[in-house]
Scaffold this motif. Structure first.
Motif, PDB file in Angstrom:
ATOM      1  N   GLY A  46      42.314  49.270  45.708  1.00  0.00           N
ATOM      2  CA  GLY A  46      42.963  48.290  44.848  1.00  0.00           C
ATOM      3  C   GLY A  46      43.083  46.946  45.521  1.00  0.00           C
ATOM      4  N   GLY A  47      43.058  45.884  44.717  1.00  0.00           N
ATOM      5  CA  GLY A  47      43.242  44.531  45.223  1.00  0.00           C
ATOM      6  C   GLY A  47      44.165  43.763  44.308  1.00  0.00           C
ATOM      7  N   GLY A  48      44.932  42.852  44.883  1.00  0.00           N
ATOM      8  CA  GLY A  48      45.852  42.048  44.100  1.00  0.00           C
ATOM      9  C   GLY A  48      45.692  40.570  44.368  1.00  0.00           C
ATOM     10  N   GLY A  49      45.733  39.758  43.311  1.00  0.00           N
ATOM     11  CA  GLY A  49      45.608  38.314  43.449  1.00  0.00           C
ATOM     12  C   GLY A  49      46.959  37.631  43.427  1.00  0.00           C
ATOM     13  N   ALA A  50      46.968  36.349  43.752  1.00  0.00           N
ATOM     14  CA  ALA A  50      48.192  35.562  43.717  1.00  0.00           C
ATOM     15  C   ALA A  50      48.570  35.253  42.270  1.00  0.00           C
ATOM     16  CB  ALA A  50      48.001  34.269  44.500  1.00  0.00           C
ATOM     17  N   ALA A  68      46.887  39.452  38.690  1.00  0.00           N
ATOM     18  CA  ALA A  68      45.851  40.440  38.368  1.00  0.00           C
ATOM     19  C   ALA A  68      45.697  41.442  39.498  1.00  0.00           C
ATOM     20  CB  ALA A  68      44.516  39.746  38.114  1.00  0.00           C
ATOM     21  N   MET A  69      45.529  42.705  39.108  1.00  0.00           N
ATOM     22  CA  MET A  69      45.130  43.767  40.025  1.00  0.00           C
ATOM     23  C   MET A  69      43.763  44.269  39.584  1.00  0.00           C
ATOM     24  SD  MET A  69      48.472  46.242  40.167  1.00  0.00           S
ATOM     25  CE  MET A  69      50.141  45.617  40.358  1.00  0.00           C
ATOM     26  N   VAL A  70      42.956  44.709  40.535  1.00  0.00           N
ATOM     27  CA  VAL A  70      41.712  45.383  40.190  1.00  0.00           C
ATOM     28  C   VAL A  70      41.668  46.723  40.907  1.00  0.00           C
ATOM     29  CG1 VAL A  70      40.454  43.234  39.813  1.00  0.00           C
ATOM     30  CG2 VAL A  70      40.373  44.315  42.051  1.00  0.00           C
ATOM     31  N   PHE A  71      41.027  47.696  40.255  1.00  0.00           N
ATOM     32  CA  PHE A  71      40.905  49.040  40.803  1.00  0.00           C
ATOM     33  C   PHE A  71      39.437  49.449  40.802  1.00  0.00           C
ATOM     34  CE2 PHE A  71      44.957  49.038  38.338  1.00  0.00           C
ATOM     35  CZ  PHE A  71      45.809  48.995  39.427  1.00  0.00           C
TER      36      PHE A  71
END
Length: 390
Positions: free
Chosen positions: A248-252, A177-180
């Motif tokens: 932006g952030g990215g999860g494992a 998952a990415m979040v913006f």
């Protein structure tokens, strides 16, 4: 309306004998006809950018094409050739525009001939139908992703099955998952997040045949991809000047789509890191980069005050020249208490460093050679930085 939009655009181009471009009401490129021979620069730029240029947008607005009853001839401007632009409507509602370069035999009366007007009406109706279909599809996607990310166990399992079964996301061995997040009021943040998701879809489609799923939940964009996150591509996505103050952030990655909500939780924490410490993380971060910050960023940082810190750290950051001393101590601890490396990293003479360390020892009233003291000071200084207390 027995023809799809692409087919109707090509039929309209054949009717005119000229290549055409159709825009939606926001002047994004919706469709364009095939062309033969050398493509003009303006048309090439439109196709590549998927949007009308700033100058073209201004001219369409200045000539009030949206209010005109028929086609409008836009004059030559800068590097842009003359263009004929007509508004497309459905039941008196603007749905888009059609644009083409007039031929040598262009006749103002022919531009709005009955067969051409009828063809434009069909284009307007097809644009309206496409908009409704996308809206319905977007609502369905949002519903499934809401269930996948926020629902109870059974809903998550069912949503994961439906997303794959309906071809809304590819079946894969891993999902991330990415979040913006985009700064600004709610409308601006939501629009910016949608643009980032749309660009993410295009980038993924450019480099892979795998299909991602995305939507906006609240004002946060969420993009689920069937692979691990590439930090460099995430950074490039949110660094585009078009999207302003985006983060932006990215999860494992997770092996099961039904478990991807944990990746989204990690992505949110990573995005928070970029807001709390932009100097360290820049505009994007991924879970694997966070280290101890994985834990610290889950603290109620907004509610912390200097009174919540150990007294030694509070004394240090509130002392005269406190910020310099706090920065010096953190650099010293970051380097594993290596004085030479610390002096190099801070671009100061070693004697200056020793002077500062003596002042720090006096303020914190502790032995910097004690491992437990170092751990407490190091962690507390990091929390103070994330909480904006220093």
């Amino acid at each position: 309306m027995g023809m799809n939009l692409d087919g109707a655009v090509q039929a309209f181009a054949d009717l005119l004998g000229q290549p055409v471009v159709v825009f939606d009401s926001d002047l994004g490129v919706a469709a364009y006809s095939v062309h033969e021979g050398r493509i003009d620069r303006a048309r090439r730029d439109l196709i590549l950018s998927h949007r009308a240029s700033t100058r073209a947008t201004e001219m369409i607005r200045d000539h009030r094409v949206d209010r005109a009853a028929g086609a409008v001839l836009l004059p030559v401007s800068a590097n842009m050739p003359s263009r004929v632009v007509a508004a497309l409507r459905y039941r008196d509602r603007l749905t888009g525009y059609v644009s083409y370069v007039p031929g040598d035999d262009d006749d103002p009366e022919v531009r709005d001939a009955p067969d051409i007007t009828l063809a434009r009406q069909e284009l307007g109706a097809l644009l309206a139908a496409r908009e409704a279909e996308r809206r319905d599809g977007a609502d369905h996607m949002q519903q499934l992703l809401t269930q996948l990310l926020d629902g109870p166990h059974e809903q998550r399992e069912n949503a994961a099955t439906e997303l794959v079964r309906e071809g809304l996301i590819s079946s894969a061995a891993r999902y991330s998952a990415m979040v913006f997040r985009v700064a600004g009021d709610a409308d601006h943040a939501t629009a910016g997040a949608r643009l980032l998701i749309d660009r993410g879809f295009r980038e993924i489609g450019r480099i892979s045949s795998l299909k991602a799923a995305g939507t906006v939940l609240g004002s946060e964009g969420v993009l689920i991809i069937p692979r691990e996150i590439n930090p460099a591509r995430l950074r490039a996505l949110v660094s585009d000047p078009l999207h302003g103050h985006a983060r932006g952030g990215g999860g494992a990655a997770r092996e099961r789509l039904a478990d991807v909500r944990e990746s989204r939780r990690e992505a949110r924490i990573a995005a928070r890191a970029t807001l709390r410490d932009p100097d360290r993380y820049g505009v994007s971060a991924v879970w694997s980069e966070l280290g101890l910050d994985r834990l610290l960023l889950q603290l109620p940082l907004e509610r912390l005050t200097t009174e919540d810190l150990p007294e030694s750290v509070t004394a240090l950051i509130t002392a005269t020249a406190g910020p310099d001393l706090a920065e010096t101590l953190e650099a010293y601890l970051d380097s594993g208490a290596d004085a030479q490396q610390t002096a190099q990293n801070l671009h100061i003479h070693r004697s200056t460093l020793y002077y500062r360390l003596d002042r720090i020892r006096a303020i914190v009233d502790a032995d910097l050679g004690d491992g437990q003291v170092r751990r407490e000071l190091h962690t507390s200084l990091r929390i103070a930085a994330l909480a904006g207390l220093r």
